[in-house]
Design a protein around this motif. Structure first.
Motif, PDB file in Angstrom:
ATOM      1  N   GLY A  56       0.819  -1.197   0.000  1.00  0.00           N
ATOM      2  CA  GLY A  56       0.000   0.000   0.000  1.00  0.00           C
ATOM      3  C   GLY A  56       0.853   1.248   0.000  1.00  0.00           C
ATOM      4  O   GLY A  56       2.073   1.187   0.215  1.00  0.00           O
ATOM      5  N   PRO A  57       0.267   2.401  -0.201  1.00  0.00           N
ATOM      6  CA  PRO A  57       1.038   3.651  -0.224  1.00  0.00           C
ATOM      7  C   PRO A  57       1.686   3.989   1.113  1.00  0.00           C
ATOM      8  O   PRO A  57       2.679   4.718   1.153  1.00  0.00           O
ATOM      9  N   ASP A  58       1.145   3.443   2.203  1.00  0.00           N
ATOM     10  CA  ASP A  58       1.678   3.710   3.537  1.00  0.00           C
ATOM     11  C   ASP A  58       2.279   2.466   4.175  1.00  0.00           C
ATOM     12  O   ASP A  58       2.369   2.359   5.400  1.00  0.00           O
ATOM     13  N   GLY A  59       2.693   1.512   3.338  1.00  0.00           N
ATOM     14  CA  GLY A  59       3.285   0.296   3.864  1.00  0.00           C
ATOM     15  C   GLY A  59       2.415  -0.912   3.574  1.00  0.00           C
ATOM     16  O   GLY A  59       1.462  -0.845   2.781  1.00  0.00           O
ATOM     17  N   PRO A  60       2.718  -2.032   4.219  1.00  0.00           N
ATOM     18  CA  PRO A  60       1.967  -3.260   3.937  1.00  0.00           C
ATOM     19  C   PRO A  60       0.513  -3.166   4.380  1.00  0.00           C
ATOM     20  O   PRO A  60       0.187  -2.525   5.383  1.00  0.00           O
ATOM     21  N   VAL A  61      -0.346  -3.797   3.609  1.00  0.00           N
ATOM     22  CA  VAL A  61      -1.765  -3.936   3.951  1.00  0.00           C
ATOM     23  C   VAL A  61      -2.013  -5.413   4.196  1.00  0.00           C
ATOM     24  O   VAL A  61      -1.831  -6.238   3.303  1.00  0.00           O
ATOM     25  N   LEU A  62      -2.386  -5.755   5.422  1.00  0.00           N
ATOM     26  CA  LEU A  62      -2.579  -7.154   5.793  1.00  0.00           C
ATOM     27  C   LEU A  62      -4.043  -7.531   5.632  1.00  0.00           C
ATOM     28  O   LEU A  62      -4.933  -6.834   6.148  1.00  0.00           O
ATOM     29  N   VAL A  63      -4.280  -8.605   4.899  1.00  0.00           N
ATOM     30  CA  VAL A  63      -5.639  -9.062   4.619  1.00  0.00           C
ATOM     31  C   VAL A  63      -5.851 -10.408   5.312  1.00  0.00           C
ATOM     32  O   VAL A  63      -5.267 -11.425   4.926  1.00  0.00           O
ATOM     33  N   TYR A  64      -6.693 -10.397   6.333  1.00  0.00           N
ATOM     34  CA  TYR A  64      -6.956 -11.584   7.139  1.00  0.00           C
ATOM     35  C   TYR A  64      -8.335 -12.154   6.806  1.00  0.00           C
ATOM     36  O   TYR A  64      -9.242 -11.407   6.413  1.00  0.00           O
ATOM     37  N   PRO A  65      -8.531 -13.441   7.005  1.00  0.00           N
ATOM     38  CA  PRO A  65      -9.903 -13.961   6.966  1.00  0.00           C
ATOM     39  C   PRO A  65     -10.699 -13.382   8.130  1.00  0.00           C
ATOM     40  O   PRO A  65     -10.157 -13.180   9.219  1.00  0.00           O
ATOM     41  N   TRP A  66     -11.954 -13.102   7.894  1.00  0.00           N
ATOM     42  CA  TRP A  66     -12.823 -12.592   8.963  1.00  0.00           C
ATOM     43  C   TRP A  66     -13.278 -13.751   9.855  1.00  0.00           C
ATOM     44  O   TRP A  66     -13.655 -14.808   9.373  1.00  0.00           O
TER      45      TRP A  66
END
Length: 247
Positions: free
Chosen positions: A70-80
């Motif tokens: 992402g523009p501000d660093g990593p974007v972590l995508v977790y299962p809900w």
């Protein structure tokens, strides 16, 4: 790549003192929990989280399925996962409603949840990491399925390490004394302390202690002020904990 815009979120967590913005969103027939940084400190935390999850796997530890740039660093995508964090801490204070509810569960359910937390930390320490900023806000409990999960382990670090700041991040209710001392060694004895505090909090209630004497003794040894007086590592703590379950 998943398209997970904030504008499509069904819930937003934007008052976190961690400096992260998190939200829940639906895509490709599933629900996801997305976490991204809004400050330089939060960016570093998410970098740490990515390193931890790259080497630690346990059924109770919720790990990201994707890490996006992402523009501000990593974007972590977790299962809900459905459930309630036992302490919903924000810039506006803490909501421990779920903790109060948890502390009224049958003791065997509480013991099972604690055992899950401890067992997950065998995987953490086996990978060479120590717990930092573990507290009841990391405990996601599904009251329907009676299942404990661990979330937001963003500050965990390879250890042992020497503290190069005046204190580590975290809740004072869970932190070992050395986590406030620049130059102190942070190792598995520090993690044992935090886990001992978890045992003590989760097996207590407003009415008092709900566990056995043996379980209280385990928590007491784990939380001795001097590291040398505690369990030497997480495995030793868990061995005594499980012995106390059958005592």
């Amino acid at each position: 790549m998943l398209d997970l815009p904030l504008s499509s979120a069904f819930v937003v967590f934007d008052a976190q003192d961690s400096g992260c913005l998190s939200y829940g969103v639906e895509a490709v027939g599933r629900r996801w929990f997305v976490k991204r940084a809004t400050t330089p400190e939060a960016r570093l935390s998410l970098v740490r989280a990515g390193r931890l999850h790259a080497v630690v796997a346990h059924p109770a530890i919720v790990s990201p399925e994707q890490i996006l740039d992402g523009p501000d660093g990593p974007v972590l995508v977790y299962p809900w996962h459905d459930g309630n964090v036992l302490n919903r801490a924000t810039k506006h204070g803490s909501d421990r409603t779920a903790l109060a509810r948890f502390q009224q569960l049958p003791v065997p359910d509480v013991e099972a949840a604690i055992d899950t937390i401890l067992d997950a930390h065998l995987a953490v320490t086996a990978a060479g990491f120590v717990a930092v900023d573990l507290y009841d806000g990391c405990f996601l409990y599904d009251f329907v399925a009676r299942r404990m999960r661990l979330v937001d382990l963003d500050e965990y670090r390879p250890g042992p390490f020497v503290l190069d700041a005046d204190r580590l991040p975290g809740s004072r209710r869970y932190m070992a004394p050395e986590e406030f001392v620049r130059g102190a060694i942070i190792d598995q004895r520090s993690t044992a302390y935090t886990l001992g505090r978890a045992i003590g909090h989760l097996l207590s209630s407003p009415e008092g202690w709900r566990g056995s004497t043996s379980q209280r003794d385990v928590a007491a040894r784990a939380t001795q002020r001097q590291p040398a007086d505690r369990y030497p590592d997480v495995a030793a703590l868990i061995s005594d904990w499980r012995s106390a379950l059958t005592a």
